[in-house]
Design a protein around this motif. Sequence first.
Motif, mmCIF file in Angstrom:
data_model
loop_
_atom_site.group_PDB
_atom_site.id
_atom_site.type_symbol
_atom_site.label_atom_id
_atom_site.label_comp_id
_atom_site.label_asym_id
_atom_site.label_seq_id
_atom_site.Cartn_x
_atom_site.Cartn_y
_atom_site.Cartn_z
ATOM 1 N N HIS A 5 29.005 47.091 36.389
ATOM 2 C CA HIS A 5 28.186 46.018 37.644
ATOM 3 C C HIS A 5 27.813 44.875 37.017
ATOM 4 O O HIS A 5 27.434 44.084 37.588
ATOM 5 N N GLN A 46 34.435 39.486 42.134
ATOM 6 C CA GLN A 46 33.526 40.820 42.435
ATOM 7 C C GLN A 46 33.430 40.943 43.997
ATOM 8 O O GLN A 46 32.413 41.578 44.081
ATOM 9 N N GLY A 47 34.331 40.210 44.783
ATOM 10 C CA GLY A 47 34.328 40.543 46.123
ATOM 11 C C GLY A 47 33.754 39.751 47.209
ATOM 12 O O GLY A 47 33.201 40.275 48.357
ATOM 13 N N THR A 50 35.758 39.065 49.871
ATOM 14 C CA THR A 50 36.473 40.373 50.176
ATOM 15 C C THR A 50 35.758 41.388 51.377
ATOM 16 O O THR A 50 36.343 41.806 52.095
ATOM 17 N N GLU A 51 34.561 41.174 51.087
ATOM 18 C CA GLU A 51 33.542 42.156 51.939
ATOM 19 C C GLU A 51 33.532 41.533 53.454
ATOM 20 O O GLU A 51 33.935 42.342 54.280
ATOM 21 N N ILE A 72 35.174 47.337 39.459
ATOM 22 C CA ILE A 72 34.022 46.851 40.451
ATOM 23 C C ILE A 72 34.560 47.033 41.963
ATOM 24 O O ILE A 72 33.976 47.446 42.796
ATOM 25 N N LEU A 73 35.678 46.330 42.027
ATOM 26 C CA LEU A 73 36.406 46.408 43.387
ATOM 27 C C LEU A 73 36.657 47.759 44.064
ATOM 28 O O LEU A 73 36.496 47.604 45.056
ATOM 29 N N ALA A 75 35.079 50.558 43.347
ATOM 30 C CA ALA A 75 33.760 51.029 43.862
ATOM 31 C C ALA A 75 33.319 50.532 45.139
ATOM 32 O O ALA A 75 32.683 51.219 45.942
ATOM 33 N N LYS A 76 33.457 49.043 45.146
ATOM 34 C CA LYS A 76 33.121 48.626 46.563
ATOM 35 C C LYS A 76 34.012 49.084 47.582
ATOM 36 O O LYS A 76 33.246 49.138 48.942
ATOM 37 N N PHE A 77 35.243 48.940 47.477
ATOM 38 C CA PHE A 77 36.123 48.850 48.751
ATOM 39 C C PHE A 77 37.454 49.920 48.936
ATOM 40 O O PHE A 77 37.853 50.098 49.676
#
Length: 268
Positions: A5, A46-47, A50-51, A72-73, A75-77
């Motif tokens: 992160h 880091q998105g 994207t979010e 990282i991407l 884990a988020k998406f």
Amino acid sequence: MSDHHHHRARKRFGQNFLHDAGVIHRILRAIHAREGERVLEIGPGQGALTEGLLDSGAQLDVIELDRDLIPILNAKFAAEPRFQLHQGDALKFDFASLDPAPHSLRVVGNLPYNISTPLIFHLLNNAALIRDMHFMLQKEVVERLAAGPGGKDWGRLSIMVQYHCRVEHLFNVGPGAFNPPPKIDSAIVRLVPHAVLPHPAKDHRLLENVVREAFNQRRKTLRNTLKALLSADEIEAAGVDGSLRPEQLDLAAFVRLADRLAEQPNAA
Ligand code: SAM
């Protein structure tokens, strides 16, 4: 918080991450992605964008070069089935491999400044797949993209992009919206490929040649700069005043010159 992160921005990848929520929302509103649309984001980082793009309900493909950002991407998406991550270089990406319907793909990105021009040309080679493009670019580049004839910003980039697209300079973004802040001002541009080319050239490569030659020495007259390609008579026959300088010609005039060139028996 786990280690991945804490990503340190890398200069060689042109990493300036958006962190201003107001600017992020303004960009997302300009794009206005909708449920079911095909969106391709270049350089998700880091998105930051994207979010919101995923929240729209669109089907989202992203291309990121930096391997360290992939976990990282994910884990988020990655839990979202509408999300598809491609690790690699957008300059080498085969856009047709996404198999979009004609004129459907919506391309977006806060682009690394060092690749923005070649990337736009790579995308224009696939213009038939694309509905529109929204990019964060260096403000200077957006001014050149959106320029009209007669000024210093009008040149090869303006002409070759406007051959394919309608261009809108939407708004400017200052360095403070990014972490780390870049040394330059940025702007958001919208490029919409024409459904029907307004000034189609007989041979696109000849248009590229004429425009490159003409702007190689932008202070000289066309008669001079185009000497190796077209005679003074041929320039006149194309309806162009050979005593003008290249920046005074509009796209239609460059296409007429290229079409003249196409009529030469040995044109290639
Ligand atoms: N979209 C994020 C944002 O707005 O915060 C990041 C923007 S940053 C200016 C550019 C991103 O493009 C970085 O994540 C960088 O690693 C990535 N990138 C750089 N060169 C690339 C290339 N050739 N292909 C794909 N991505 C690239």
